[in-house]
Design an enzyme around this catalytic site. Structure first.
Site, PDB file in Angstrom:
ATOM      1  N   ARG A  54      20.022  42.807 -27.953  1.00  0.00           N
ATOM      2  CA  ARG A  54      19.679  41.439 -28.344  1.00  0.00           C
ATOM      3  C   ARG A  54      20.728  40.969 -29.337  1.00  0.00           C
ATOM      4  O   ARG A  54      21.606  41.726 -29.737  1.00  0.00           O
ATOM      5  CB  ARG A  54      18.237  41.304 -28.854  1.00  0.00           C
ATOM      6  CG  ARG A  54      17.577  42.476 -29.492  1.00  0.00           C
ATOM      7  CD  ARG A  54      18.151  42.894 -30.804  1.00  0.00           C
ATOM      8  NE  ARG A  54      18.276  41.752 -31.687  1.00  0.00           N
ATOM      9  CZ  ARG A  54      19.106  41.659 -32.689  1.00  0.00           C
ATOM     10  NH1 ARG A  54      19.951  42.653 -32.968  1.00  0.00           N
ATOM     11  NH2 ARG A  54      19.179  40.598 -33.448  1.00  0.00           N
ATOM     12  N   GLY A  55      20.584  39.687 -29.741  1.00  0.00           N
ATOM     13  CA  GLY A  55      21.601  39.110 -30.631  1.00  0.00           C
ATOM     14  C   GLY A  55      22.654  38.412 -29.779  1.00  0.00           C
ATOM     15  O   GLY A  55      23.069  38.951 -28.740  1.00  0.00           O
ATOM     16  N   ALA A  56      23.099  37.235 -30.249  1.00  0.00           N
ATOM     17  CA  ALA A  56      23.943  36.374 -29.425  1.00  0.00           C
ATOM     18  C   ALA A  56      25.171  37.088 -28.830  1.00  0.00           C
ATOM     19  O   ALA A  56      25.400  37.070 -27.616  1.00  0.00           O
ATOM     20  CB  ALA A  56      24.378  35.179 -30.253  1.00  0.00           C
ATOM     21  N   ARG A  95      17.302  35.108 -20.899  1.00  0.00           N
ATOM     22  CA  ARG A  95      16.984  34.521 -22.207  1.00  0.00           C
ATOM     23  C   ARG A  95      17.685  33.164 -22.318  1.00  0.00           C
ATOM     24  O   ARG A  95      18.897  33.083 -22.154  1.00  0.00           O
ATOM     25  CB  ARG A  95      17.422  35.465 -23.347  1.00  0.00           C
ATOM     26  CG  ARG A  95      16.689  36.801 -23.301  1.00  0.00           C
ATOM     27  CD  ARG A  95      16.785  37.556 -24.599  1.00  0.00           C
ATOM     28  NE  ARG A  95      16.038  36.906 -25.641  1.00  0.00           N
ATOM     29  CZ  ARG A  95      16.130  37.223 -26.940  1.00  0.00           C
ATOM     30  NH1 ARG A  95      16.957  38.190 -27.316  1.00  0.00           N
ATOM     31  NH2 ARG A  95      15.426  36.596 -27.856  1.00  0.00           N
ATOM     32  N   GLN A 208      13.168  42.054 -36.579  1.00  0.00           N
ATOM     33  CA  GLN A 208      14.576  42.494 -36.503  1.00  0.00           C
ATOM     34  C   GLN A 208      15.169  42.734 -37.887  1.00  0.00           C
ATOM     35  O   GLN A 208      16.072  43.558 -38.053  1.00  0.00           O
ATOM     36  CB  GLN A 208      15.429  41.444 -35.773  1.00  0.00           C
ATOM     37  CG  GLN A 208      15.155  41.312 -34.294  1.00  0.00           C
ATOM     38  CD  GLN A 208      14.197  40.170 -34.011  1.00  0.00           C
ATOM     39  OE1 GLN A 208      13.294  39.898 -34.790  1.00  0.00           O
ATOM     40  NE2 GLN A 208      14.369  39.522 -32.880  1.00  0.00           N
ATOM     41  N   ASP A 249      22.304  31.577 -32.605  1.00  0.00           N
ATOM     42  CA  ASP A 249      22.302  31.872 -31.164  1.00  0.00           C
ATOM     43  C   ASP A 249      22.958  30.757 -30.370  1.00  0.00           C
ATOM     44  O   ASP A 249      23.343  30.951 -29.216  1.00  0.00           O
ATOM     45  CB  ASP A 249      20.868  32.089 -30.686  1.00  0.00           C
ATOM     46  CG  ASP A 249      20.274  33.278 -31.422  1.00  0.00           C
ATOM     47  OD1 ASP A 249      19.762  33.081 -32.540  1.00  0.00           O
ATOM     48  OD2 ASP A 249      20.387  34.400 -30.911  1.00  0.00           O
ATOM     49  N   ASN A 259      18.709  29.215 -34.469  1.00  0.00           N
ATOM     50  CA  ASN A 259      18.696  30.617 -34.905  1.00  0.00           C
ATOM     51  C   ASN A 259      17.253  31.103 -34.907  1.00  0.00           C
ATOM     52  O   ASN A 259      16.316  30.341 -34.636  1.00  0.00           O
ATOM     53  CB  ASN A 259      19.339  30.753 -36.290  1.00  0.00           C
ATOM     54  CG  ASN A 259      19.652  32.197 -36.632  1.00  0.00           C
ATOM     55  OD1 ASN A 259      20.185  32.931 -35.793  1.00  0.00           O
ATOM     56  ND2 ASN A 259      19.300  32.642 -37.821  1.00  0.00           N
ATOM     57  N   LYS A 260      17.080  32.355 -35.226  1.00  0.00           N
ATOM     58  CA  LYS A 260      15.752  32.981 -35.183  1.00  0.00           C
ATOM     59  C   LYS A 260      14.714  32.142 -35.923  1.00  0.00           C
ATOM     60  O   LYS A 260      15.003  31.601 -36.991  1.00  0.00           O
ATOM     61  CB  LYS A 260      15.861  34.389 -35.778  1.00  0.00           C
ATOM     62  CG  LYS A 260      14.600  35.210 -35.747  1.00  0.00           C
ATOM     63  CD  LYS A 260      13.964  35.314 -34.381  1.00  0.00           C
ATOM     64  CE  LYS A 260      14.867  35.920 -33.325  1.00  0.00           C
ATOM     65  NZ  LYS A 260      14.326  35.800 -31.963  1.00  0.00           N
TER      66      LYS A 260
HETATM   67  O1  MRU Z   1      15.866  37.348 -30.467  1.00  0.00           O
HETATM   68  P1  MRU Z   1      17.139  37.997 -30.929  1.00  0.00           P
HETATM   69  O2  MRU Z   1      16.924  39.232 -31.716  1.00  0.00           O
HETATM   70  O3  MRU Z   1      18.140  38.149 -29.826  1.00  0.00           O
HETATM   71  O4  MRU Z   1      17.661  36.892 -31.923  1.00  0.00           O
HETATM   72  C1  MRU Z   1      18.952  36.819 -32.355  1.00  0.00           C
HETATM   73  C2  MRU Z   1      19.048  37.073 -33.772  1.00  0.00           C
HETATM   74  O5  MRU Z   1      19.043  38.205 -34.153  1.00  0.00           O
HETATM   75  C3  MRU Z   1      19.244  36.025 -34.758  1.00  0.00           C
HETATM   76  O6  MRU Z   1      18.728  34.799 -34.458  1.00  0.00           O
HETATM   77  C4  MRU Z   1      20.712  35.995 -35.173  1.00  0.00           C
HETATM   78  O7  MRU Z   1      20.837  35.395 -36.387  1.00  0.00           O
HETATM   79  C5  MRU Z   1      21.599  35.311 -34.181  1.00  0.00           C
HETATM   80  S1  MRU Z   1      22.312  36.401 -33.110  1.00  0.00           S
HETATM   81  C6  MRU Z   1      23.735  36.787 -33.961  1.00  0.00           C
END
Ligand code: MRU
Length: 372
Positions: A54-56, A95, A208, A249, A259-260
């Site tokens: 996960r994560g961008a 996603r 996370q 993201d 973002n999250k």
């Molecule tokens: O749902 P996720 O864990 O894929 O979400 C992404 C994140 O961890 C955060 O939003 C993050 O700040 C951006 S991804 C670098």
């Protein structure tokens, strides 16, 4: 970054078998460090959707390698192009918010379509996947160099006193191929001997922050404190936070940041308390087609059980516990959008720019003067 003293990236090709991709199954951290073999596009799609990765940035790199696996499979299918296209759609469906996913899939489709033989298509898919991953790590390293000055400046102003940084979710090396975006300046400052301390939002519902950011900062020796999601405002009001850095993201070319979930509230609080709020991102996370983040960015909604139940480990065993009345409904919005007006600056691989169209396009002039 190091895990128990050994250097790792978050995704790589298996040395003994170049048709297998290896990932770290992040669902097991911080309790188990498990490396998983991925050898089909279907398994890569599941790994992205169910958040083994996960994560961008890492979603983008995984999609890049997923398309390489798709090309390998396509060479054994009756219709190469059809299999490739179906695989691209499968990956794109996993996603919706992180724009790196579509960016990587489209980059692969464009590169592969230039070749005519199956062998050349596979080779190009492999090289493109590797390039996407290498670039991701390199861009994050450069984000660290540019963001380092922000932390150094605060440290100098505080005459060497500890710099307190708040971050949300995990925009660390686990969310990319290496270094991370929000964490890269923190690691750079720590490595340069600056006294840093990180407040880590736990980041419900998938935690996370509590599980991943705390783990990776700990592996690197960075001092940190995990806080419940609602604590940040209080800390900011009481002068306990010098700087907020988050990842993103998807960021519009006008500077709105998806973002999250919960990031928006932290930005409001930072604004009210006059605390700098920076967002770190590689250019692959810009959405060059979207002007208004709040109305246009698709926000992923995940299953309500992620809110109703919590996962943890007891005596080495993973356990799940119910938190709410069994019959309660739960909503699970995974991201929110922070409008550009609440953001101090964007830390990119090319430098720091203001969160507005003029400044972003001045930093990335190849995108033209009015992308959409
Ligand atoms: O749902 P996720 O864990 O894929 O979400 C992404 C994140 O961890 C955060 O939003 C993050 O700040 C951006 S991804 C670098």
């Amino acid at each position: 970054m190091n895990v128990n003293g050994q250097p790792y990236c978050t995704i790589w090709i298996k040395e003994e078998n170049p048709e297998t991709v290896r990932i770290i199954d992040q669902r097991r951290l911080p309790f188990d460090f498990i490396v998983e073999d991925i050898d089909s596009v279907d398994s890569m799609a599941v790994a992205i959707k169910d958040m083994h990765v996960r994560g961008a940035g890492l979603i983008g790199a995984s999609a890049g390698y997923g398309m390489y696996l798709a090309a390998l499979e396509a060479s054994r299918a009756s219709n190469f192009q059809l299999h490739l296209q179906e695989s691209a759609e499968k990956l794109l469906d996993t996603r919706p918010t992180a724009v790196n996913l579509a960016w990587a899939v489209e980059r692969q489709l464009a590169a592969i379509s230039k070749e005519s033989s199956s062998e050349a298509k596979i080779q190009t898919a492999f090289e493109t996947a590797t390039k996407i991953a290498d670039e991701d790590a390199d861009f994050c390293r450069r984000i660290g160099e540019h963001g380092f000055g922000l932390i150094k400046g605060i440290s100098e102003k505080k005459r060497g006193d500890v710099v307190n940084i708040l971050t949300h979710c995990n925009a660390g090396w686990l969310a990319f191929v290496d270094y991370g975006s929000a964490t890269a300046p923190i690691y750079a400052a720590f490595n340069a001997g600056i006294d840093v301390h990180v407040y880590v939002d736990e980041t419900r519902p998938r935690n996370q922050g509590a599980r991943l950011t705390a783990w990776e900062l700990g592996q690197h020796g960075v001092s940190h404190t995990v806080i419940a999601d609602n604590v940040g405002g209080h800390l900011m009001q009481h002068g306990m936070v010098d700087l907020v850095i988050t990842g993103t993201d998807r960021t519009t070319y006008t500077g709105d940041v998806a973002n999250k979930i919960g990031t928006y509230l932290k930005a409001l609080s930072a604004k009210d308390n006059d605390i700098p709020f920076y967002v770190a991102l590689p250019s692959s996370t810009f959405d060059w087609n979207t002007r208004d983040g709040v109305s246009e960015i698709p926000i992923e909604q995940r299953g309500g059980d992620e809110v109703k139940y919590i996962d943890g480990f007891i005596d080495g065993e993973e356990r799940t516990a119910l938190l709410t009345p069994l019959e309660s409904n739960a909503a699970n919005y995974a991201f929110d959008v922070t409008p550009a007006r609440l953001i101090t600056g964007l830390v990119t691989e090319r430098g720091i720019c203001e969160p507005n169209e003029e400044s972003i396009l001045a930093m990335f002039p190849e995108r033209g003067s009015s992308p959409a």
